[in-house]
Design a protein around this motif. Structure first.
Motif, short mmCIF file in Angstrom:
data_model
loop_
_atom_site.label_atom_id
_atom_site.label_comp_id
_atom_site.label_asym_id
_atom_site.label_seq_id
_atom_site.Cartn_x
_atom_site.Cartn_y
_atom_site.Cartn_z
N ASP A 1 0.83 -1.21 0.00
CA ASP A 1 0.00 0.00 0.00
C ASP A 1 0.87 1.25 0.00
O ASP A 1 0.62 2.20 -0.75
CB ASP A 1 -0.91 0.03 1.23
CG ASP A 1 -1.97 -1.06 1.20
OD1 ASP A 1 -2.22 -1.60 0.11
OD2 ASP A 1 -2.54 -1.35 2.26
N TYR B 1 -0.10 -3.82 -8.27
CA TYR B 1 -0.76 -3.64 -6.98
C TYR B 1 -2.04 -4.48 -6.85
O TYR B 1 -2.21 -5.23 -5.89
CB TYR B 1 -1.09 -2.17 -6.73
CG TYR B 1 -1.85 -1.98 -5.42
CD1 TYR B 1 -1.19 -2.03 -4.21
CD2 TYR B 1 -3.23 -1.80 -5.42
CE1 TYR B 1 -1.88 -1.91 -3.01
CE2 TYR B 1 -3.93 -1.66 -4.22
CZ TYR B 1 -3.24 -1.73 -3.03
OH TYR B 1 -3.92 -1.62 -1.84
N SER C 1 -2.76 -7.79 -4.51
CA SER C 1 -3.63 -7.50 -3.36
C SER C 1 -4.93 -8.28 -3.39
O SER C 1 -5.75 -8.14 -2.47
CB SER C 1 -3.95 -6.00 -3.32
OG SER C 1 -2.78 -5.23 -3.16
N ARG D 1 -6.38 -10.04 -0.31
CA ARG D 1 -6.83 -9.19 0.79
C ARG D 1 -8.31 -8.84 0.64
O ARG D 1 -9.04 -8.70 1.62
CB ARG D 1 -5.98 -7.92 0.85
CG ARG D 1 -4.50 -8.21 1.08
CD ARG D 1 -3.65 -7.00 0.75
NE ARG D 1 -3.87 -5.92 1.70
CZ ARG D 1 -3.41 -4.68 1.51
NH1 ARG D 1 -2.76 -4.38 0.39
NH2 ARG D 1 -3.64 -3.76 2.41
N LYS E 1 -7.72 -5.04 5.34
CA LYS E 1 -8.64 -5.04 4.19
C LYS E 1 -9.18 -3.63 3.96
O LYS E 1 -9.30 -3.18 2.81
CB LYS E 1 -9.78 -6.01 4.44
CG LYS E 1 -10.71 -6.18 3.24
CD LYS E 1 -11.74 -7.27 3.49
CE LYS E 1 -12.60 -7.51 2.26
NZ LYS E 1 -13.61 -8.56 2.47
N ALA F 1 -6.63 -1.66 2.22
CA ALA F 1 -6.55 -2.03 0.79
C ALA F 1 -7.62 -1.30 -0.01
O ALA F 1 -7.36 -0.77 -1.10
CB ALA F 1 -6.70 -3.53 0.63
#
Length: 815
Positions: free
Chosen positions: A439, A481, A485, A488, A498, A501
């Motif tokens: 992130d 990304y 991700s 998640r 989460k 995200a």
């Protein structure tokens, strides 16, 4: 020819020199006619040669060709004939042929040549295609013609115009310093008037004897002068009713203005000069005319303009008139920045033309691909001031690569946000420092992007901005990304990670649509509203940034220096680079990514680089599906590099020393080659003096050793162990099985959260893999149970291929 003699006292049959004549297409000797060309007129004047003129019906001087392009009556043999054949229709040519009595029509040029031959006055006659100007609409030749004109003495302020031009930001700079700058340096007085019917009238009235004149500056002044003319009986008072800008019939264009007769100081009638003002003066007066500026010593409030944009061909048109008027009126520039547009050519680099059939219909293109994709393609493909080779297939690529990728990224976000009921809370965001490294990296890249894009926009470099956005969306946001991700977002519970995200992806999408909005106004506004409409009411109440109903009303997010982590970006760049190189090696030897491999070797020369790679080691291993990374000091044990001279590049640099230099390049050691790859250059000793050799001057190839394959890209090198043992083979089969089940789930329309029962027909090669990797398989496919059975029947079961020529039957059911 015997028609008209040169003026008394004037020179004739003289040989002059002129810098506009070349020897490229002939002797460098041409005939000169002072009344039919600016260069001819200048050279004749400089050498005291008078123009050959005749008198018209009113006793005024005129050339031997009238304004219709026909010979005058004094040219008796060809009187009334067009000097250029192109102005005759086929029917007119046939009429003329019959008059001539020949089998085909002979042009005036041909008949003059015949006449000169018959009179023994021709030395040589041959056909020659003259580089003459032609009408861009009809392709017919254009004739230069001498006319009386009105001028503005711009030469009086030439130095100031040159000086102020240097303060303008020209895009490209070469237009301002070169084309426009050279134009100003060689400036002549401005030819203001034009012989046209419709346009802005020249506001000058003169007496018949031309001895008295008036120049009218405003409507009020014109009204006052009309009142004087009415008082002496030159005009009807009713005309005054129409000289009022508030009246619907108010019009000062021709022919209405020509009906106005004024009175001179001595009481004589004054008629308006019939010429109009050059239309570019009208355009250049735009900043003042639109505000009805009437001679105030101060310019309008909006002046000067932040920027203007027009085709490069406006150097002597709009650009010049804006600049000239501003300098003469206010001793100022009219614009701070200029974007000088290039041409849109066809995909082969030819100018588009309906006549040639290579023109692209913009309306059809926009209807098929949309406005935003068309705009983005044109802006991102070439700088606005460069010519664009327009290939319509490129718009389709933009649709897929940028808009398709961004749409899919938003769809991914929206899908899971709707499942989880997530809505952004602008005042309750997980601090960036508390988010995981992935992130923090994408947020850092995002704010670096904001800096780069805003800087590019500020510098009038939209192409640089568009390309930076494309790279961010495709290479970083979507393919790195979001892909890394996904798990998640799949989690059932909404924990802080989460939530972070969601907030990270939301910010990336929101800021991206703001940054791209100047180039793609419609898609960006659609994306902005989809992201923010659901919280608009709350944002308005709390007066937060998302209170605005349109992206074009919102304020672009400012780059936050405190979240930009250059060290983190560098580490992640290494992860992306090495992952990409290893994946390229897999593709090269045709090993699927789902097949695990044992080892990567990376040569490193310093602790700093090793530390950065080690920090992203797990990410590289996960991306490439490899078990471990080993560091080595050189590539001698895994690959042999060969080097040879690039003769095309070196030829210009070393000339006659090529043979010696090529031999010495071929003798470079592995250490020397690695040094060249690392630094990009190396000094090569020669018999005379050392020569700097760059990567462009050589060709480097790599030979792999058995069991390994090597990839080198500049200073980066990586080797991949491609030996697959039995354990790796079984793990690869398990991963392929997971992929096939996931595809079946999708085909059956299962939700991403649905759990399933799986039955798999036993298969000698597959069974050991399933047994040893069962826990992994079940976790990946959300299987409540996984059974190996002896028999399965279609159509309840379907056949799948989990490896080359390895097939079995599988049956899945939703729990």
């Amino acid at each position: 020819m015997p028609y008209v003699h040169p003026p008394i006292g004037g020179k004739a049959f003289a040989v002059l020199t002129g810098d506009f004549v070349t020897t490229e297409d002939g002797t460098g000797i041409v005939h000169t006619a002072s009344v039919f060309g600016a260069d001819d007129f200048r050279v004749c004047n400089e050498n005291g040669i008078k123009s050959i003129l005749v008198k018209d019906e009113d006793g005024n001087d005129m050339p031997l060709v009238d304004k219709r392009g026909k010979f005058v009556k004094q040219v008796t043999d060809f009187a009334g004939e067009y000097v250029k054949t192109e102005y005759l229709t086929d029917e007119e040519k046939e009429v003329e042929r019959k008059k001539q009595g020949g089998e085909k029509y002979l042009s005036v040029d041909e008949r003059i040549a015949i006449k000169l031959k018959q009179e023994n006055k021709a030395f040589k006659v041959e056909k020659y295609e003259h580089s003459y100007p032609h009408c861009w609409r009809t392709d017919k030749p254009v004739l230069y013609y001498p006319l009386d004109s009105w001028f503005i003495k711009t030469t009086a302020c030439k130095e100031r115009m040159v000086e102020l031009n240097k303060t303008i930001n020209w895009k490209p700079e070469s237009t301002g310093t070169g084309r426009f700058g050279n134009w100003l340096e060689n400036l002549v007085d401005w030819n203001l008037s034009r012989s046209r019917y419709w346009g802005i009238p020249l506001p000058i009235w003169r007496t018949e004897d031309k001895k008295e004149e008036k120049c009218i500056g405003t409507i009020a002044e014109l009204k006052t002068e009309i009142e004087k003319a009415v008082a002496v009986g030159f005009m009807d008072a009713k005309h005054l009713e129409h000289v009022d800008a508030t009246k619907p019939d108010f019009d000062l264009h021709r022919p209405y203005v020509d009906n106005i007769i004024l009175v001179s100081a001595s009481g004589k009638k004054m008629w308006r000069e019939t010429d109009l003002i050059d239309v570019w003066f009208d355009s250049g007066a735009m900043p003042y005319a639109q505000n009805h500026w009437l001679g105030s010593p101060q310019p309008p409030a909006e002046y000067p303009a932040d920027f203007i944009a027009e085709g490069v061909d406006q150097t002597r048109g709009w650009f010049f008139t804006l600049h000239a008027i501003a300098v003469m009126l206010f001793d100022s520039v009219a614009f701070k920045n200029v974007v000088s547009n290039g041409l849109v050519l066809d995909k082969n680099g030819n100018k588009m033309s309906k006549r040639l059939g290579n023109a692209v219909d913009p309306f059809t293109t926009i209807e098929k691909y949309g406005i935003d994709a068309t705009r983005w393609y044109m802006i991102s493909n070439a700088q606005p001031w460069d010519n664009l080779k327009f290939n319509i297939d490129g718009i389709g690529e933009v649709q897929r690569k940028l808009f398709g990728t961004l749409y899919n990224t938003y769809s991914f976000f929206a899908l899971y946000a709707n499942i989880d009921g997530f809505a952004i809370d602008e005042q309750n965001i997980v601090p960036v420092k508390d988010r995981q490294e992935l992130d923090r990296w994408i947020i850092s890249k995002l704010h670096s992007l904001v800096k780069d894009v805003c800087s590019a926009y500020d510098e009038y470099e939209p192409t640089k901005a568009a390309r930076a956005i494309e790279d961010f969306v495709d290479e970083h946001l979507s393919n790195w990304y979001v892909r890394l991700s996904r798990r998640r977002f799949w989690r059932s519970e909404m924990n802080q990670d989460k939530k972070a995200a969601y907030e990270t992806l939301y910010e990336c999408l929101m800021v991206t649509c703001q940054l791209m909005s100047p180039v793609s106004p419609f898609f960006s506004d659609w994306l902005y509203r989809n992201l923010s409409d659901c919280i608009r009411e709350a944002a308005v109440k709390k007066s937060t940034p998302l209170k605005y109903p349109s992206v074009h009303l919102s304020l672009i997010t400012k780059a936050e220096e405190n979240v930009i982590d250059a060290d983190l970006e560098e580490r992640m760049e290494l992860a992306q680079k090495y992952s990409s190189m290893v994946l390229a090696l897999r593709k090269k030897v045709n090993i699927r990514v789902r097949q695990p491999l044992n080892k990567i070797l990376i040569p490193v020369d310093d602790a700093y680089t090793k530390e950065h790679i080690e920090a992203v080691k797990q990410l590289i291993l996960s991306e490439t599906n490899v078990k471990e990374i080993e560091y080595i000091h050189d590539t001698a044990g895994i690959a042999s590099k060969k080097i040879k001279a690039n003769f095309k590049s070196l030829g210009k640099k070393v000339g006659g020393m090529m043979k010696e230099v090529a031999e010495k390049i071929g003798q470079l050691s592995q250490i020397d080659i690695n040094s060249l790859l690392s630094s990009g250059k190396i000094l090569l000793p020669t018999s005379s003096s050392p020569i700097e050799i760059t990567l462009d001057d050589v060709e480097i190839t790599t030979e792999d050793i058995p069991g390994w394959t090597v990839n080198t890209d500049g200073k980066y090198t990586v080797a991949l162990d491609i030996t697959i043992n039995e354990a790796l083979k079984q793990e690869g089969i398990a991963r392929e099985l997971v992929n096939r089940v996931q595809n079946l789930r999708k085909d059956k329309g299962f939700e991403v959260t649905d759990r399933i029962h799986v039955k798999l027909k036993k298969q000698d090669i597959i069974t050991p893999s399933v047994v040893s990797n069962k826990e992994y398989i079940c976790a990946e496919i959300l299987a409540g149970s996984l059974e190996m059975v002896d028999t399965l029947e279609t159509p309840a079961a379907v056949e799948i291929e989990v490896d080359d020529d390895i097939k079995t039957l599988i049956q899945i059911e939703r729990i």
